[in-house]
Design a protein around this motif. Structure first.
Motif, PDB file in Angstrom:
ATOM      1  N   MET A   1       0.844  -1.190   0.000  1.00 16.72           N
ATOM      2  CA  MET A   1       0.000   0.000   0.000  1.00 16.72           C
ATOM      3  C   MET A   1       0.880   1.241   0.000  1.00 16.72           C
ATOM      4  SD  MET A   1      -1.260   0.003   3.991  1.00 16.72           S
ATOM      5  CE  MET A   1      -1.817  -1.703   3.914  1.00 16.72           C
ATOM      6  N   LEU A   2       0.367   2.358  -0.442  1.00 11.43           N
ATOM      7  CA  LEU A   2       1.113   3.600  -0.431  1.00 11.43           C
ATOM      8  C   LEU A   2       0.917   4.302   0.901  1.00 11.43           C
ATOM      9  CD1 LEU A   2       0.397   5.049  -3.972  1.00 11.43           C
ATOM     10  CD2 LEU A   2       2.508   4.045  -3.141  1.00 11.43           C
ATOM     11  N   ASN A   3       2.025   4.772   1.501  1.00 11.53           N
ATOM     12  CA  ASN A   3       1.878   5.517   2.748  1.00 11.53           C
ATOM     13  C   ASN A   3       1.775   7.002   2.457  1.00 11.53           C
ATOM     14  OD1 ASN A   3       4.497   6.483   2.330  1.00 11.53           O
ATOM     15  ND2 ASN A   3       5.427   4.871   3.561  1.00 11.53           N
ATOM     16  N   GLN A   4       1.749   7.815   3.499  1.00 12.92           N
ATOM     17  CA  GLN A   4       1.498   9.246   3.307  1.00 12.92           C
ATOM     18  C   GLN A   4       2.642   9.958   2.605  1.00 12.92           C
ATOM     19  OE1 GLN A   4       0.591  10.706   7.227  1.00 12.92           O
ATOM     20  NE2 GLN A   4      -1.493   9.917   7.181  1.00 12.92           N
ATOM     21  N   THR A   5       3.825   9.348   2.576  1.00 16.72           N
ATOM     22  CA  THR A   5       4.956   9.978   1.897  1.00 16.72           C
ATOM     23  C   THR A   5       5.044   9.561   0.439  1.00 16.72           C
ATOM     24  OG1 THR A   5       6.477   8.197   2.491  1.00 16.72           O
ATOM     25  CG2 THR A   5       6.260  10.032   4.053  1.00 16.72           C
ATOM     26  N   GLY A   6       4.099   8.687   0.013  1.00 16.49           N
ATOM     27  CA  GLY A   6       4.121   8.246  -1.373  1.00 16.49           C
ATOM     28  C   GLY A   6       4.981   7.040  -1.603  1.00 16.49           C
ATOM     29  N   MET A   8       6.104   2.910  -0.621  1.00 12.85           N
ATOM     30  CA  MET A   8       5.357   1.696  -0.399  1.00 12.85           C
ATOM     31  C   MET A   8       5.353   1.345   1.087  1.00 12.85           C
ATOM     32  SD  MET A   8       4.294   0.845  -3.346  1.00 12.85           S
ATOM     33  CE  MET A   8       4.632   1.319  -5.036  1.00 12.85           C
ATOM     34  N   GLY A   9       4.197   1.032   1.602  1.00 18.46           N
ATOM     35  CA  GLY A   9       4.084   0.538   2.967  1.00 18.46           C
ATOM     36  C   GLY A   9       3.664  -0.912   2.937  1.00 18.46           C
ATOM     37  N   GLU A  17      -4.553  -7.204  -1.039  1.00 18.20           N
ATOM     38  CA  GLU A  17      -4.719  -6.012  -1.866  1.00 18.20           C
ATOM     39  C   GLU A  17      -4.777  -6.326  -3.360  1.00 18.20           C
ATOM     40  OE1 GLU A  17      -1.742  -3.140  -0.987  1.00 18.20           O
ATOM     41  OE2 GLU A  17      -2.837  -2.353   0.692  1.00 18.20           O
ATOM     42  N   LEU A  18      -4.824  -7.577  -3.745  1.00 17.03           N
ATOM     43  CA  LEU A  18      -4.847  -7.899  -5.160  1.00 17.03           C
ATOM     44  C   LEU A  18      -6.025  -7.214  -5.854  1.00 17.03           C
ATOM     45  CD1 LEU A  18      -4.180 -11.762  -5.096  1.00 17.03           C
ATOM     46  CD2 LEU A  18      -2.572  -9.965  -5.585  1.00 17.03           C
ATOM     47  N   PRO A  19      -5.811  -6.669  -7.067  1.00 19.18           N
ATOM     48  CA  PRO A  19      -4.500  -6.502  -7.674  1.00 19.18           C
ATOM     49  C   PRO A  19      -3.964  -5.073  -7.581  1.00 19.18           C
ATOM     50  CG  PRO A  19      -6.167  -6.319  -9.365  1.00 19.18           C
ATOM     51  CD  PRO A  19      -6.901  -6.460  -8.036  1.00 19.18           C
ATOM     52  N   GLY A  20      -4.749  -4.116  -6.996  1.00 15.49           N
ATOM     53  CA  GLY A  20      -4.382  -2.703  -7.058  1.00 15.49           C
ATOM     54  C   GLY A  20      -3.055  -2.361  -6.416  1.00 15.49           C
ATOM     55  N   GLY A  21      -2.877  -2.730  -5.149  1.00 12.91           N
ATOM     56  CA  GLY A  21      -1.628  -2.402  -4.458  1.00 12.91           C
ATOM     57  C   GLY A  21      -0.426  -3.040  -5.110  1.00 12.91           C
ATOM     58  N   ILE A  22      -0.578  -4.271  -5.548  1.00 13.48           N
ATOM     59  CA  ILE A  22       0.517  -4.976  -6.207  1.00 13.48           C
ATOM     60  C   ILE A  22       0.862  -4.292  -7.529  1.00 13.48           C
ATOM     61  CG2 ILE A  22       1.122  -7.143  -7.356  1.00 13.48           C
ATOM     62  CD1 ILE A  22      -0.391  -8.569  -5.176  1.00 13.48           C
TER      63      ILE A  22
END
Length: 308
Positions: A1-6, A8-9, A17-22
């Motif tokens: 997932m994307l964290n607040q700094t942009g 990857m978290g 999260e398949l498939p968006g986060g990946i």
């Protein structure tokens, strides 16, 4: 997932999260050649891994690059093998290679306070000579790196990369943008093995010292690498240079490029020693991941389909 700094978290629930986060992770790796995943290891895991590496190097490991550097570390240090086959790390690898299975090549490096210069990790591959390996966007072989201490972007030991140099073709990279990657202990850096990168650069004094040790070694036959390491450790102590411990591991999807990279790696490095424990092999099997390929024979079907 994307964290607040942009950046990857780490996902907290495997591959949910398949498939968006990946897709975001894979696209960032394809575009820039590297990503940072924050807080993959817990503080306890960082401390355990750091202690295991330091304990091993106190009595083992070859002298190389100004200190000690160990290949095939999963076969050498059981605690390293166990941590690198934890659910958290295997889930991260599966996210990167999705929808294909993960292939662990068997290349796993431990290092402590070593020096580096700008390089990529595919100079041994024949496709590097004509530049074709740098123009094929289907290539997806990566390293996951853990620096086991905090390193800001101004740190001498920070990993430095030249973003997008993994797609350079035959173009020179000396004029490309250079970026130092700030991490905290427990963060993971994933990068394409084709990308130009460097670790802790040698100082002018260290380069001169290395040449002197090599010259003396060629005449008096002492271990030049050990002599350089011993003398450099005194300089580091005088300069209060902090210790730098890192773990690198190579992996990729179950496709032709990964198997080709494994085969060329076998010709470059000596065979792995020892075996993996039943516990480690079970952890891999639970995630449907085969044992590392370096140190084992490829199946005929892998050789037929993996040569590029």
């Amino acid at each position: 997932m994307l964290n607040q700094t942009g950046e990857m978290g780490a996902s907290t629930d495997g591959l949910s999260e398949l498939p968006g986060g990946i897709a975001r992770q894979q696209n960032a790796l394809s575009s820039d050649g590297y990503i940072v995943i924050r807080e993959v290891l817990t503080p306890d895991q960082v401390e355990s891994l750091r202690a295991a590496v330091k304990k091993y190097f106190r009595s083992g490991g070859p002298y190389k690059y100004g200190d000690k550097f160990q290949l095939h570390a999963m076969y050498e240090v059981e605690d390293v093998a166990k941590l690198l086959t934890s659910d958290t790390i295997l889930d991260r690898l599966r996210e990167i290679t999705y929808p294909l299975n993960v292939v662990r090549t068997g290349e796993c490096d431990l290092m402590i306070s070593t020096t580096s210069s700008w390089h990529n990790d595919v100079p041994h591959h024949p496709a590097c000579l004509d530049g074709s390996i740098f123009s094929d966007e289907s290539f997806r072989v990566y390293k996951i790196a853990f620096y086991l201490q905090d390193q800001d972007e101004n740190s001498q030991g920070a990993l430095k990369v030249r973003p997008r140099s993994h797609l350079k073709g035959q173009a020179p990279t000396d004029d490309m943008l250079e970026k130092s990657i700030a991490v905290r202990a427990g963060d993971a850096i994933l990068f394409d093995v084709r990308i130009e990168h460097a670790g802790q650069m040698s100082t002018l004094v260290e380069r001169g010292l290395r040449k002197l040790c090599d010259w003396i070694g060629s005449r008096l036959r002492p271990d030049a690498q050990k002599a350089f390491t011993s003398t450099r450790s005194i300089l580091r102590w005088i300069g209060r240079t902090p210790e730098r411990v890192a773990v690198f591991m190579t992996f990729g999807p179950s496709d032709a490029w990964t198997y080709s990279n494994v085969e060329k790696g076998r010709n470059r490095h000596p065979a792995a020693r020892g075996t993996l424990s039943a516990e480690v092999l079970t952890r891999l099997a639970v995630h449907n991941i085969a044992p590392p390929l370096i140190g084992t024979s490829l199946l005929p079907s892998q050789i037929a389909g993996g040569e590029v």
